[in-house]
Motif scaffolding. Sequence first.
Motif: not given
Length: 94
Positions: A1-5, A30-32
């Motif tokens: 899981m990537r929270l990104s920005d 968006t959460i990837e």
Amino acid sequence: MRLSDTGDKLDTHEYPATRDEIIQAYGDSTIELPNGTETLKAVLERIADDVYEGPEDARTAVFTGVGHEAVGRRFYSDRDPTMPGESGPEPVSF
């Protein structure tokens, strides 16, 4: 899981903050996930309304609220016992 920005946004937000304040400010972020994406709003709406004292509290809420799409192999466990009638590995004590 990537929270990104989304993670950066949570880190720079002013705390304490309520769940609804976070959703209002960043709900469309968006959460990837390994099997798709989700918005921050969708994730946090699964959690009871709460007040986050800092970014770590908010991140913990996100990690708690993600759906099953964040799990690699759903229902998988390498700890399942051997089924009756099957021969399995010998137990090892560490």
